[in-house]
Design an enzyme around this catalytic site. Sequence first.
Site, PDB file in Angstrom:
ATOM      1  N   ASP A  51      77.251 107.361  25.181  1.00 36.94           N
ATOM      2  CA  ASP A  51      76.750 108.622  25.715  1.00 36.94           C
ATOM      3  C   ASP A  51      77.898 109.350  26.409  1.00 36.94           C
ATOM      4  O   ASP A  51      78.666 108.749  27.155  1.00 36.94           O
ATOM      5  CB  ASP A  51      75.604 108.365  26.702  1.00 36.94           C
ATOM      6  CG  ASP A  51      74.866 109.634  27.104  1.00 36.94           C
ATOM      7  OD1 ASP A  51      74.982 110.645  26.396  1.00 36.94           O
ATOM      8  OD2 ASP A  51      74.155 109.584  28.129  1.00 36.94           O
ATOM      9  N   HIS A  79      73.419 107.018  34.346  1.00 37.27           N
ATOM     10  CA  HIS A  79      72.289 106.307  33.759  1.00 37.27           C
ATOM     11  C   HIS A  79      71.636 105.436  34.834  1.00 37.27           C
ATOM     12  O   HIS A  79      72.278 104.535  35.370  1.00 37.27           O
ATOM     13  CB  HIS A  79      72.749 105.410  32.608  1.00 37.27           C
ATOM     14  CG  HIS A  79      73.289 106.161  31.452  1.00 37.27           C
ATOM     15  ND1 HIS A  79      74.200 105.627  30.579  1.00 37.27           N
ATOM     16  CD2 HIS A  79      73.069 107.428  31.007  1.00 37.27           C
ATOM     17  CE1 HIS A  79      74.499 106.514  29.644  1.00 37.27           C
ATOM     18  NE2 HIS A  79      73.835 107.625  29.897  1.00 37.27           N
ATOM     19  N   SER A  96      78.096 105.487  33.808  1.00 39.79           N
ATOM     20  CA  SER A  96      77.012 104.515  33.648  1.00 39.79           C
ATOM     21  C   SER A  96      77.394 103.246  34.404  1.00 39.79           C
ATOM     22  O   SER A  96      77.608 103.310  35.609  1.00 39.79           O
ATOM     23  CB  SER A  96      76.748 104.271  32.155  1.00 39.79           C
ATOM     24  OG  SER A  96      75.572 103.508  31.980  1.00 39.79           O
TER      25      SER A  96
END
EC number: 3.1.1.61
Length: 190
Positions: free
Chosen positions: A134, A41, A14
């Site tokens: 995540d 992401h 991310s």
Amino acid sequence: MTGTPQKAVIIGASAGALEALSAILPDLPADFACPVYVVVHVPPHSRSVLAQIFSAKCQLPAVEVSDKEPVAAGRIYFAPPNYHMLIEDEGHVALSSDAEVLFSRPSIDVAFESAADVWGEGLTGIILTGANHDGAQGLQAVVAGGGVAIVQDPATAYASAMPEAAIASCPQARVMSLAEITSYLKGACA
């Protein structure tokens, strides 16, 4: 190194992903024997240029996957914005617009869990820099399936929350620098 030959690699990242991936993907050789799935992401309504960036700087071709995309070794597959990437079988990827997971679509957890179901002990799952949790649950699925779990050393990550969460949920994960991850991959998917 694992005793089982690795058949696929999946990477989640991310915040700070571009820099971390730039330290790994361009060093993979043209004859790399595994497909590489990458979930980053990205904002849901913007166009991602990750595949273009990495296709230009890597020896392996990089593409943003489409639904039912055929998969082959020696290629890098990026999840598109606003879709979960599901590894359907050893030869195909599917896309889903199911609900966000941990405020993310694509979700690293969703992709890792589907990859673990397909590739089992032949999968290497890697969690890189990121600012949320995540990937922690997805990395657990990789371990449960017998695969190899690797986490970027949080001390070297642009954002340490994601690697720290992955280590907390998978204490058996190998914690490595980006250079060590690259070296491992070159040996595991030769």
